[in-house]
Write an enzyme that holds these catalytic residues in place. Sequence first.
Site, PDB file in Angstrom:
ATOM      1  N   SER A 129      27.916  51.432  -1.914  1.00  0.00           N
ATOM      2  CA  SER A 129      28.564  49.968  -2.645  1.00  0.00           C
ATOM      3  C   SER A 129      28.955  50.376  -3.977  1.00  0.00           C
ATOM      4  CB  SER A 129      26.955  49.373  -3.085  1.00  0.00           C
ATOM      5  OG  SER A 129      27.150  48.333  -3.718  1.00  0.00           O
ATOM      6  N   TYR A 153      18.055  49.736  -6.981  1.00  0.00           N
ATOM      7  CA  TYR A 153      18.869  49.545  -5.689  1.00  0.00           C
ATOM      8  C   TYR A 153      20.069  50.621  -5.823  1.00  0.00           C
ATOM      9  CZ  TYR A 153      22.574  47.958  -2.521  1.00  0.00           C
ATOM     10  OH  TYR A 153      23.500  48.018  -1.572  1.00  0.00           O
ATOM     11  N   LYS A 157      21.559  54.117  -3.738  1.00  0.00           N
ATOM     12  CA  LYS A 157      22.986  54.364  -3.155  1.00  0.00           C
ATOM     13  C   LYS A 157      23.579  55.580  -3.879  1.00  0.00           C
ATOM     14  CE  LYS A 157      23.276  51.033  -0.335  1.00  0.00           C
ATOM     15  NZ  LYS A 157      23.242  51.366   0.883  1.00  0.00           N
TER      16      LYS A 157
HETATM   17  P1  NAD Z   1      21.405  43.565   5.797  1.00  0.00           P
HETATM   18  O1  NAD Z   1      20.021  43.367   5.265  1.00  0.00           O
HETATM   19  O2  NAD Z   1      22.052  42.434   6.669  1.00  0.00           O
HETATM   20  O3  NAD Z   1      21.322  44.688   7.202  1.00  0.00           O
HETATM   21  C1  NAD Z   1      20.526  45.859   6.858  1.00  0.00           C
HETATM   22  C2  NAD Z   1      19.601  46.126   8.093  1.00  0.00           C
HETATM   23  O4  NAD Z   1      18.986  47.245   7.889  1.00  0.00           O
HETATM   24  C3  NAD Z   1      18.890  44.855   8.344  1.00  0.00           C
HETATM   25  O5  NAD Z   1      19.008  44.563   9.716  1.00  0.00           O
HETATM   26  C4  NAD Z   1      17.227  45.631   8.289  1.00  0.00           C
HETATM   27  O6  NAD Z   1      16.475  45.032   9.206  1.00  0.00           O
HETATM   28  C5  NAD Z   1      17.445  46.990   8.406  1.00  0.00           C
HETATM   29  N1  NAD Z   1      16.743  47.940   7.806  1.00  0.00           N
HETATM   30  C6  NAD Z   1      16.345  47.919   6.492  1.00  0.00           C
HETATM   31  N2  NAD Z   1      15.639  48.828   6.494  1.00  0.00           N
HETATM   32  C7  NAD Z   1      15.256  49.618   7.520  1.00  0.00           C
HETATM   33  C8  NAD Z   1      14.392  50.599   8.077  1.00  0.00           C
HETATM   34  N3  NAD Z   1      13.723  51.438   7.309  1.00  0.00           N
HETATM   35  N4  NAD Z   1      14.442  51.041   9.472  1.00  0.00           N
HETATM   36  C9  NAD Z   1      15.472  50.230  10.282  1.00  0.00           C
HETATM   37  N5  NAD Z   1      16.200  49.252   9.858  1.00  0.00           N
HETATM   38  C10 NAD Z   1      16.077  48.971   8.435  1.00  0.00           C
HETATM   39  O7  NAD Z   1      22.402  44.023   4.986  1.00  0.00           O
HETATM   40  P2  NAD Z   1      23.909  44.270   4.897  1.00  0.00           P
HETATM   41  O8  NAD Z   1      24.477  43.053   4.030  1.00  0.00           O
HETATM   42  O9  NAD Z   1      24.450  44.180   6.303  1.00  0.00           O
HETATM   43  O10 NAD Z   1      24.113  45.580   4.415  1.00  0.00           O
HETATM   44  C11 NAD Z   1      24.125  46.859   5.212  1.00  0.00           C
HETATM   45  C12 NAD Z   1      24.222  47.984   4.374  1.00  0.00           C
HETATM   46  O11 NAD Z   1      25.488  47.919   3.319  1.00  0.00           O
HETATM   47  C13 NAD Z   1      23.063  48.249   3.425  1.00  0.00           C
HETATM   48  O12 NAD Z   1      22.852  49.624   3.430  1.00  0.00           O
HETATM   49  C14 NAD Z   1      23.497  47.712   2.132  1.00  0.00           C
HETATM   50  O13 NAD Z   1      23.058  48.259   1.011  1.00  0.00           O
HETATM   51  C15 NAD Z   1      25.105  48.110   1.948  1.00  0.00           C
HETATM   52  N6  NAD Z   1      25.857  47.123   1.475  1.00  0.00           N
HETATM   53  C16 NAD Z   1      25.898  45.874   1.291  1.00  0.00           C
HETATM   54  C17 NAD Z   1      26.674  45.081   0.486  1.00  0.00           C
HETATM   55  C18 NAD Z   1      26.389  43.348   0.536  1.00  0.00           C
HETATM   56  O14 NAD Z   1      26.844  42.601  -0.205  1.00  0.00           O
HETATM   57  N7  NAD Z   1      26.016  42.866   1.755  1.00  0.00           N
HETATM   58  C19 NAD Z   1      27.465  45.405  -0.281  1.00  0.00           C
HETATM   59  C20 NAD Z   1      27.531  46.991  -0.529  1.00  0.00           C
HETATM   60  C21 NAD Z   1      26.590  47.709   0.415  1.00  0.00           C
HETATM   61  C1  WQD Z   2      29.085  37.551  -7.522  1.00  0.00           C
HETATM   62  C2  WQD Z   2      29.314  36.751  -8.689  1.00  0.00           C
HETATM   63  C3  WQD Z   2      27.618  36.245 -10.066  1.00  0.00           C
HETATM   64  C4  WQD Z   2      25.185  33.936  -7.277  1.00  0.00           C
HETATM   65  C5  WQD Z   2      25.924  42.180  -5.215  1.00  0.00           C
HETATM   66  C6  WQD Z   2      25.215  43.457  -5.550  1.00  0.00           C
HETATM   67  C7  WQD Z   2      25.934  44.649  -5.277  1.00  0.00           C
HETATM   68  C8  WQD Z   2      26.492  44.403  -3.948  1.00  0.00           C
HETATM   69  C9  WQD Z   2      27.197  43.127  -3.417  1.00  0.00           C
HETATM   70  C10 WQD Z   2      24.961  45.653  -2.305  1.00  0.00           C
HETATM   71  C11 WQD Z   2      28.702  37.156  -9.946  1.00  0.00           C
HETATM   72  C12 WQD Z   2      27.937  35.103  -9.565  1.00  0.00           C
HETATM   73  C13 WQD Z   2      26.308  34.762  -7.933  1.00  0.00           C
HETATM   74  C14 WQD Z   2      25.065  32.672  -7.871  1.00  0.00           C
HETATM   75  C15 WQD Z   2      26.783  32.979  -9.448  1.00  0.00           C
HETATM   76  N1  WQD Z   2      25.426  44.312  -2.746  1.00  0.00           N
HETATM   77  N2  WQD Z   2      27.102  34.192  -9.214  1.00  0.00           N
HETATM   78  N3  WQD Z   2      25.699  32.425  -8.991  1.00  0.00           N
HETATM   79  O1  WQD Z   2      26.547  40.632  -8.144  1.00  0.00           O
HETATM   80  O2  WQD Z   2      28.929  41.312  -7.537  1.00  0.00           O
HETATM   81  O3  WQD Z   2      26.827  42.199  -6.054  1.00  0.00           O
HETATM   82  O4  WQD Z   2      26.095  42.161  -4.074  1.00  0.00           O
HETATM   83  O5  WQD Z   2      25.596  46.553  -2.614  1.00  0.00           O
HETATM   84  O6  WQD Z   2      25.019  45.682  -5.279  1.00  0.00           O
HETATM   85  O7  WQD Z   2      24.901  43.694  -6.980  1.00  0.00           O
HETATM   86  O8  WQD Z   2      27.571  39.664  -5.962  1.00  0.00           O
HETATM   87  O9  WQD Z   2      27.421  37.519  -5.086  1.00  0.00           O
HETATM   88  O10 WQD Z   2      25.683  38.266  -6.319  1.00  0.00           O
HETATM   89  O11 WQD Z   2      27.637  37.674  -7.452  1.00  0.00           O
HETATM   90  O12 WQD Z   2      27.378  32.534 -10.493  1.00  0.00           O
HETATM   91  O13 WQD Z   2      23.790  32.136  -7.326  1.00  0.00           O
HETATM   92  O14 WQD Z   2      28.935  35.309  -8.633  1.00  0.00           O
HETATM   93  O15 WQD Z   2      27.062  36.374 -11.503  1.00  0.00           O
HETATM   94  O16 WQD Z   2      29.727  36.997 -11.227  1.00  0.00           O
HETATM   95  P1  WQD Z   2      27.336  40.928  -7.350  1.00  0.00           P
HETATM   96  P2  WQD Z   2      26.872  38.262  -5.808  1.00  0.00           P
END
Ligand code: NAD
Ligand code: WQD
Length: 349
Positions: A129, A153, A157
């Site tokens: 991430s 979190y 990562k």
């Molecule tokens: P999500 O929660 O929709 O998907 C994650 C999936 O993993 C879920 O279906 C959950 O049920 C499953 N899971 C969690 N723990 C588990 C376990 N112990 N065993 C089996 N399954 C398990 O999230 P997402 O947005 O699709 O994110 C996918 C990956 O990408 C995550 O690792 C997340 O940290 C990473 N990521 C997400 C974002 C984002 O903003 N969505 C950004 C950067 C990184």
């Molecule tokens: C985006 C912008 C907020 C919600 C998070 C995780 C990061 C990654 C992606 C997994 C910011 C603003 C948000 C709201 C708002 N996930 N905001 N009102 O914080 O960039 O990243 O998701 O890895 O680890 O930290 O994403 O969508 O929460 O926020 O004003 O209700 O929107 O302050 O500027 P962020 P976000």
Amino acid sequence: MARRVLVTGGAGYIGSHTVLQLLREGFYVVVVDNLDNSSEVAVQRVAELAGGFGKNLAFHRIDIQDKEALEKVFHTTKFDAVIHFAGLKAVGESVQKPLLYYKNNIIGTITLLEVMAAHGCKKLVFSSSATVYGWPKHLPCTEESPLHAMNPYGRTKLMIEEICRDVHHADNDWKIMLLRYFNPVGAHPSGHIGEDPRGIPNNLMPFIQQVAVGRRPSLTIFGTDYSTKDGTGVRDYIHVVDLADGHIAALKKFFDDPTTGCEAYNLGTGKGTSVFEMVTAFEKASGKKIPLILTARRPGDAETLYAGTAKAEKELKWKAKYGIEEMCRDQWNWAIKNPWGYGLPEPPN
Ligand code: NAD
Ligand code: WQD
């Protein structure tokens, strides 16, 4: 013969979109997911959307910390690679429940790596991430930028990235891609799969979406006093379908380039968009007015974050295609077709 890929967390938001692209590219896919933050309906819809390729998809409801259950999956299928999405991802919850996050994300990953090694499968794509960049001093963030996690979190990562680097260092048969996603948004253009967060959404786009469909009265904007174009936070939003395609590009590199080692890649667009700009774009796509409440900054939030994309473009031959307009269009299409996500309406309070 079709390449076989194990996808952990494949029922989730990014996982389901990636599984669909994998099937369409001719891969055989096995999904393991404990459905902690997802629904099996997503997996069924992916199989339907994949048409004739849907038969190449299998699903097991498994927690990746359950080594015995994972072993069984590896016994029945010889995998060419693993894409590892499974993990908990709510920043605020990770501050409240750090041990849950360290256990689930880190123990889960170690268990997966052990089972992979035991079965001679040493190609891994890991969901990292942009959170590993913390609040960056220099922009855009490149893969060489300093790493600094701001919460449990983010530390999971960062630690998993370090574990992967150590595993590759000890045995360079391991090929590992650490994909650092920026802010994934949008949905498949069909509107049949998309993001369906449990409870109150933590992230901007799902929150805006729930206001637009009438599930919540207003959007709270966290901070209007940043040194940005309009005072609100700036992020690099990336269409989830582009992100899914980034995983196909990573797999292709594994299979085409024998020199692959353990590498990190940013998956973003390289463009920064403010919260106000995002709200305006969503209002335009949906024709709905989003009522706003302006409040103080959210603790731990960076001011501006966007990706340097040169490394992924050059080495993965991948570049994001979609802009904010398509992201909002597809998110809205998913929202109107599925105002309650994969579930049923919430009972009134
Ligand atoms: P999500 O929660 O929709 O998907 C994650 C999936 O993993 C879920 O279906 C959950 O049920 C499953 N899971 C969690 N723990 C588990 C376990 N112990 N065993 C089996 N399954 C398990 O999230 P997402 O947005 O699709 O994110 C996918 C990956 O990408 C995550 O690792 C997340 O940290 C990473 N990521 C997400 C974002 C984002 O903003 N969505 C950004 C950067 C990184
Ligand atoms: C985006 C912008 C907020 C919600 C998070 C995780 C990061 C990654 C992606 C997994 C910011 C603003 C948000 C709201 C708002 N996930 N905001 N009102 O914080 O960039 O990243 O998701 O890895 O680890 O930290 O994403 O969508 O929460 O926020 O004003 O209700 O929107 O302050 O500027 P962020 P976000």
